[in-house]
Design an enzyme around this catalytic site. Structure first.
Site, PDB file in Angstrom:
ATOM      1  N   ARG A  45       0.761  -1.443   0.096  1.00 32.13           N
ATOM      2  CA  ARG A  45      -0.169   0.093  -0.001  1.00 32.13           C
ATOM      3  C   ARG A  45       1.008   1.109  -0.077  1.00 32.13           C
ATOM      4  O   ARG A  45       1.730   1.443   0.729  1.00 32.13           O
ATOM      5  CB  ARG A  45      -0.754   0.039   1.301  1.00 32.13           C
ATOM      6  CG  ARG A  45      -1.774   1.017   1.331  1.00 32.13           C
ATOM      7  CD  ARG A  45      -2.708   0.728   2.421  1.00 32.13           C
ATOM      8  NE  ARG A  45      -4.037   1.987   2.523  1.00 32.13           N
ATOM      9  CZ  ARG A  45      -4.026   2.884   3.498  1.00 32.13           C
ATOM     10  NH1 ARG A  45      -2.755   3.256   3.983  1.00 32.13           N
ATOM     11  NH2 ARG A  45      -4.980   3.588   3.366  1.00 32.13           N
ATOM     12  N   SER A 114     -12.270  -2.903   0.479  1.00 27.87           N
ATOM     13  CA  SER A 114     -12.539  -2.423   1.646  1.00 27.87           C
ATOM     14  C   SER A 114     -14.123  -2.021   1.911  1.00 27.87           C
ATOM     15  O   SER A 114     -14.780  -1.796   1.056  1.00 27.87           O
ATOM     16  CB  SER A 114     -11.848  -0.814   1.758  1.00 27.87           C
ATOM     17  OG  SER A 114     -10.383  -1.091   1.687  1.00 27.87           O
ATOM     18  N   LYS A 143      -5.389   5.452   8.371  1.00 28.40           N
ATOM     19  CA  LYS A 143      -6.537   5.899   7.413  1.00 28.40           C
ATOM     20  C   LYS A 143      -7.231   7.154   8.025  1.00 28.40           C
ATOM     21  O   LYS A 143      -8.340   6.723   8.706  1.00 28.40           O
ATOM     22  CB  LYS A 143      -7.215   4.561   7.254  1.00 28.40           C
ATOM     23  CG  LYS A 143      -7.920   4.774   5.822  1.00 28.40           C
ATOM     24  CD  LYS A 143      -8.475   3.323   5.299  1.00 28.40           C
ATOM     25  CE  LYS A 143      -9.514   3.649   4.082  1.00 28.40           C
ATOM     26  NZ  LYS A 143      -9.797   2.456   3.185  1.00 28.40           N
TER      27      LYS A 143
END
Ligand code: TZP
Ligand code: MG
Length: 214
Positions: A45, A114, A143
Site C-alpha cells: 500500500r 474495503s 487511514k
C-alpha cells in the site's frame, strides 16, 4: 521455491507494507520480517507513489513473498498487479469495481475490497469479492479520514457474509482480545507491526494468539 498459495479460508493474519511507515529502501526488510513472522497475506500500500514506483517495489517484494508462500496483494493498482503477476489486488469503495479489477488483471487472482459497514460488506460479497476488509474498527493514523465503526457490527457482518472478513483499523496486541471477543476471526495489522521494535516477534506472538483463539 516453496511457493504454495495459502487458501484464503485458512488465512487469519493479513499484514500490509504501508509506505506511510517505511521508506522504499526498507521495503524488502519489512517484507522479510512480516513473512518470517507468519503473516498469511501481505499487501503493498503506497498511497503517495506512482504506479511505476509501486510496480518497482512489488517486483522487489515478490521473490520474498513467493519464497515464503505468502500471496502478495497490490492496493489500488490492478494494472500493476497484472504487470508484476501478483496473487491479488485490493480495491476501495471509490476504486475500480471488482469485475473491472478482475478483467484488468485478466487471470486468476484474489480481489479484495474495503468495506465500512455491514451493507457494504454484503454488497462486496454480491459483487464477487474474494475477501473483505471491515473497518476501521478504531481511529487510526493509517487511514485518518475515516470515522471508526467500532466493534458492534462485527458479529452481524459474519452472520451475513460468508467470504473471509478481515477486521482492520487500529488492531494491535492490546486490542486483539476485545476484537476477537466481538466476533472477529481474521485481522489486518499495519502500524502496530511496522512500528514494532522486533517485527518478527510481534507478528509471531499475535499470530499465535489468533490461532489459539478458535
Ligand atoms: N483500511 C481501513 S483501516 C486501514 C485501512 C487500510 C488502516 C489500518 O492500519 P492500522 O495501522 O493497523 O490501523
Ligand atoms: Mg484504494
Amino acid at each position: 521455491m516453496k511457493f504454495m498459495l495459502t487458501s484464503l479460508q485458512n488465512a487469519r493474519l493479513y499484514g500490509i507494507v504501508d509506505l506511510g511507515y517505511c521508506t522504499s529502501d526498507n521495503v524488502p526488510n519489512m517484507t522479510r520480517a512480516l513473512c518470517e513472522g507468519g503473516v498469511d497475506l501481505l499487501q503493498l500500500r503506497a498511497k503517495k507513489l506512482t504506479a511505476s514506483e509501486v510496480e518497482e517495489l512489488a517486483l522487489k517484494m515478490l521473490p520474498i513473498t513467493r519464497e515464503a508462500g505468502v500471496p502478495l496483494i497490490i492496493n489500488d493498482h490492478p494494472h500493476v498487479a497484472a504487470a508484476v503477476g501478483s496473487e491479488g489486488v485490493h480495491v476501495g469503495q471509490d476504486d475500480d469495481a471488482i469485475a473491472r479489477a478482475r478483467s484488468i488483471v485478466s487471470r486468476d487472482c484474489f480481489v479484495g475490497k474495503s468495506t465500512h459497514s455491514v451493507a457494504q460488506a454484503i454488497a462486496a460479497q454480491e459483487e464477487g469479492a474474494d475477501y473483505i476488509g471491515f473497518g476501521p474498527l478504531y481511529a487510526t493514523g493509517t487511514k485518518p479520514d475515516y470515522v471508526p465503526i467500532g466493534l458492534q457490527d462485527i458479529e452481524e457482518a459474519h452472520r451475513n457474509v460468508s467470504i473471509p472478513i478481515f477486521c482492520i483499523g487500529g488492531v494491535n496486541s492490546e486490542r486483539l482480545g476485545e476484537v476477537l471477543a466481538a466476533g472477529a476471526r481474521r485481522v489486518v495489522v499495519v502500524s502496530a507491526f511496522l512500528q514494532a521494535a522486533d517485527i518478527g516477534h510481534s507478528v509471531r506472538t499475535l499470530k499465535q494468539r489468533l490461532i489459539s483463539s478458535c
